[in-house]
Design a protein around this motif. Structure first.
Motif, PDB file in Angstrom:
ATOM      1  N   LEU A 255      48.375  56.077  -0.122  1.00 24.66           N
ATOM      2  CA  LEU A 255      47.616  55.036  -0.811  1.00 24.66           C
ATOM      3  C   LEU A 255      46.140  55.068  -0.406  1.00 24.66           C
ATOM      4  O   LEU A 255      45.247  54.958  -1.253  1.00 24.66           O
ATOM      5  N   VAL A 382      56.507  48.608  -1.330  1.00 20.59           N
ATOM      6  CA  VAL A 382      55.319  47.936  -1.856  1.00 20.59           C
ATOM      7  C   VAL A 382      54.160  48.932  -1.942  1.00 20.59           C
ATOM      8  O   VAL A 382      53.396  48.945  -2.920  1.00 20.59           O
ATOM      9  N   LEU A 383      54.031  49.778  -0.916  1.00 23.62           N
ATOM     10  CA  LEU A 383      52.952  50.769  -0.887  1.00 23.62           C
ATOM     11  C   LEU A 383      53.133  51.819  -1.980  1.00 23.62           C
ATOM     12  O   LEU A 383      52.176  52.207  -2.658  1.00 23.62           O
ATOM     13  N   ALA A 386      52.199  50.378  -5.288  1.00 28.16           N
ATOM     14  CA  ALA A 386      50.749  50.318  -5.464  1.00 28.16           C
ATOM     15  C   ALA A 386      50.190  51.690  -5.834  1.00 28.16           C
ATOM     16  O   ALA A 386      49.280  51.808  -6.672  1.00 28.16           O
ATOM     17  N   VAL A 389      50.748  52.333  -9.445  1.00 28.68           N
ATOM     18  CA  VAL A 389      49.793  51.578 -10.265  1.00 28.68           C
ATOM     19  C   VAL A 389      48.458  52.316 -10.336  1.00 28.68           C
ATOM     20  O   VAL A 389      47.854  52.440 -11.421  1.00 28.68           O
ATOM     21  N   LEU A 390      47.977  52.809  -9.194  1.00 28.34           N
ATOM     22  CA  LEU A 390      46.722  53.567  -9.188  1.00 28.34           C
ATOM     23  C   LEU A 390      46.828  54.813 -10.059  1.00 28.34           C
ATOM     24  O   LEU A 390      45.909  55.140 -10.819  1.00 28.34           O
ATOM     25  N   THR A 406      39.289  48.988  -9.187  1.00 26.84           N
ATOM     26  CA  THR A 406      40.745  49.123  -9.301  1.00 26.84           C
ATOM     27  C   THR A 406      41.379  49.243  -7.927  1.00 26.84           C
ATOM     28  O   THR A 406      42.399  48.602  -7.637  1.00 26.84           O
ATOM     29  N   VAL A 410      44.110  46.555  -6.220  1.00 26.25           N
ATOM     30  CA  VAL A 410      45.443  47.008  -5.807  1.00 26.25           C
ATOM     31  C   VAL A 410      45.663  46.772  -4.314  1.00 26.25           C
ATOM     32  O   VAL A 410      46.718  46.269  -3.886  1.00 26.25           O
ATOM     33  N   GLU A 411      44.667  47.112  -3.494  1.00 23.60           N
ATOM     34  CA  GLU A 411      44.842  46.981  -2.044  1.00 23.60           C
ATOM     35  C   GLU A 411      44.881  45.521  -1.603  1.00 23.60           C
ATOM     36  O   GLU A 411      45.587  45.178  -0.644  1.00 23.60           O
ATOM     37  N   THR A 412      44.152  44.656  -2.267  1.00 21.52           N
ATOM     38  CA  THR A 412      44.223  43.224  -1.946  1.00 21.52           C
ATOM     39  C   THR A 412      45.626  42.691  -2.212  1.00 21.52           C
ATOM     40  O   THR A 412      46.184  41.917  -1.419  1.00 21.52           O
ATOM     41  N   THR A 413      46.204  43.105  -3.329  1.00 25.73           N
ATOM     42  CA  THR A 413      47.568  42.687  -3.657  1.00 25.73           C
ATOM     43  C   THR A 413      48.565  43.179  -2.617  1.00 25.73           C
ATOM     44  O   THR A 413      49.451  42.434  -2.173  1.00 25.73           O
ATOM     45  N   VAL A 414      48.431  44.437  -2.204  1.00 25.89           N
ATOM     46  CA  VAL A 414      49.321  45.005  -1.190  1.00 25.89           C
ATOM     47  C   VAL A 414      49.231  44.213   0.119  1.00 25.89           C
ATOM     48  O   VAL A 414      50.246  43.887   0.744  1.00 25.89           O
TER      49      VAL A 414
END
Length: 440
Positions: A255, A382-383, A386, A389-390, A406, A410-414
């Motif tokens: 990630l 979860v990782l 993410a 998604v990327l 982007t 994504v990283e804030t959500t993770v």
């Protein structure tokens, strides 16, 4: 958190402890050593960015990103060794023997796999020569062995020799990497230097684990029977735990390095090189508070630890990253100079965002080590989610700004999801195949 293990080896090293300053034997030396390591490592990165320019440096950054992903096996071995020693200090000899054996075997297998992947890496990253990818395989060998060595020292909380490993990791890279750059002035020369320098910390780790002070008066090291090793493999022994830990860390490093590979694939060479230059600062901020992870992990892995200690460590990481981000915003010109100079001047208005990305990654990294400490399986996915998604968003990204936005989302959500997992965490479980379990 930083108290030494009260084991037989600790008692036998007491005379040496009295001869050295307390800060040199305590966890503070880790912060110093890792600070030097990071400065040296990024000194090499900055030198490469300046000597190679955006286009050629973009290729080197992509290969180095792959090296970071490959090194997750080393980190998995380190986490396994540290967790097992911290959870069962009375069984140190057997754990050490198993972890080192696993390290040597894993290093050989990984190097062979990397060699087999050389044609694919060369084609995918558009490298000028396959030798650049081949030296990635060479570097993977010592990097993996170093992980097992460091894990044993970390679990024992022998901070001084562990600091020696971190110190020589950075100094080896800057010394040999700079020599390769100056001799060849291309990504191949840089990778030759990186590969050679990676053998230096392995020698330090070998000397630390073979030092007579560790074995005096302890008697012969017991050897596990061959059948025991097979049983451990089948029932969750060292290799199975290494696989789980490496899986978690692989997900994190995949990630954290996906954006540089995406940039190489969807942006032109100049824009991809600019983005790779900005990531120099992001990775600097990511690794700046890494000493917090190293010092906190043995306590996180020991049974009966408190959630508050984990959250305090997370707060410290956030504070360090916030200072770095504000500094990059206020001193944007200096930050651009740090990552590569005038060739990267277009990053001036965006450079603070790369520091913010590094802060998010450093916090996620601590949360991932919490996942490893409590041997959680579900949080790892979860990782991977993410990362998917990327990858799905990649074809839609046509500028460094779009990619940055982007990645940040994504990283804030993770981070938020992993924080929820952490708040619901259970007490870490000791290794399943270690008899006579004790706690630190």
């Amino acid at each position: 958190m930083t108290a030494p293990l009260e084991t037989e080896t600790h008692v036998q090293r007491e005379p040496a402890r009295r001869r050295l300053p307390s800060w040199l034997l305590g966890s503070g030396v880790i912060a110093v050593a890792m600070g030097v390591m990071n400065v040296a490592t990024y000194g090499f990165t900055i030198l490469a960015a300046r000597l190679l320019g955006p286009s050629e440096y973009g290729a080197l950054a992509a290969v180095m990103g792959l090296l970071m992903v490959v090194s997750v096996l080393s980190l998995g071995l380190q986490a396994t060794g540290a967790r097992r020693v911290a959870a069962s200090p009375g069984d140190l000899d057997r754990i050490e023997s198993e972890v080192l054996a696993a390290s040597y075997r894993s290093a050989v297998v990984l190097a062979v796999v990397c060699l087999a992947a050389v044609p694919a890496i060369t084609l995918t990253l558009r490298l000028d020569t396959w030798l650049t990818a081949a030296f990635l395989a060479v570097a993977a060998l010592p990097v993996t062995v170093m992980g097992g060595q460091g894990g044993i020292l970390q679990g024992e909380r022998r901070w001084l020799p562990l600091a020696g490993i971190y110190l020589t990791t950075g100094l080896g890279r800057i010394a040999f990497g700079a020599a390769g750059l100056l001799l060849w002035r291309d990504s191949l020369g840089a990778m030759v230097g990186v590969a050679v320098g990676a053998f230096v910390p392995v020698l330090v780790g070998w000397a630390a684990l073979r030092h007579p002070d560790r074995t005096t008066g302890r008697g012969p090291v017991p050897r596990a029977p061959r059948m025991r090793s097979r049983t451990s493999w089948a029932r969750g022994g060292v290799f199975r735990e290494v696989a789980h830990n490496s899986h978690a860390l692989l997900a994190f490093f995949a990630l954290s390095n996906a954006d540089v590979l995406i940039a190489r694939g969807v942006l032109d060479d100049h824009q991809a090189g600019l983005y790779a230059g900005g990531l120099i600062l992001a990775k600097a901020v990511l690794f700046l508070p890494q000493f917090v992870v190293v010092v906190a992990f043995p306590s996180m892995a020991a049974a009966g630890t408190r959630r508050a200690g984990h959250l305090k460590a997370l707060g410290l990481v956030l504070a360090i990253g916030a200072v770095a981000t504000v500094g990059a915003y206020v001193l944007a010109g200096l930050a651009v100079t740090f990552v590569g100079g005038s060739a990267y001047a277009e990053l001036h208005d965006l450079i603070w965002a790369f520091a913010a990305i590094g802060t998010l990654l450093s916090m996620i990294q601590l949360m991932v080590y919490g996942v490893v400490a409590r041997q959680s399986q579900r949080a790892v996915y979860v990782l991977w989610g993410a990362l998917l998604v990327l990858a799905a968003c990649a074809p839609l990204l046509d500028s460094p700004v779009a990619l940055l936005a982007t990645v940040a989302a994504v990283e804030t959500t993770v981070l938020l999801v992993l924080l929820v997992f952490s708040l619901r965490r259970r007490t870490p479980s000791p290794p399943a195949d270690v008899p006579g379990k004790t706690t630190v």
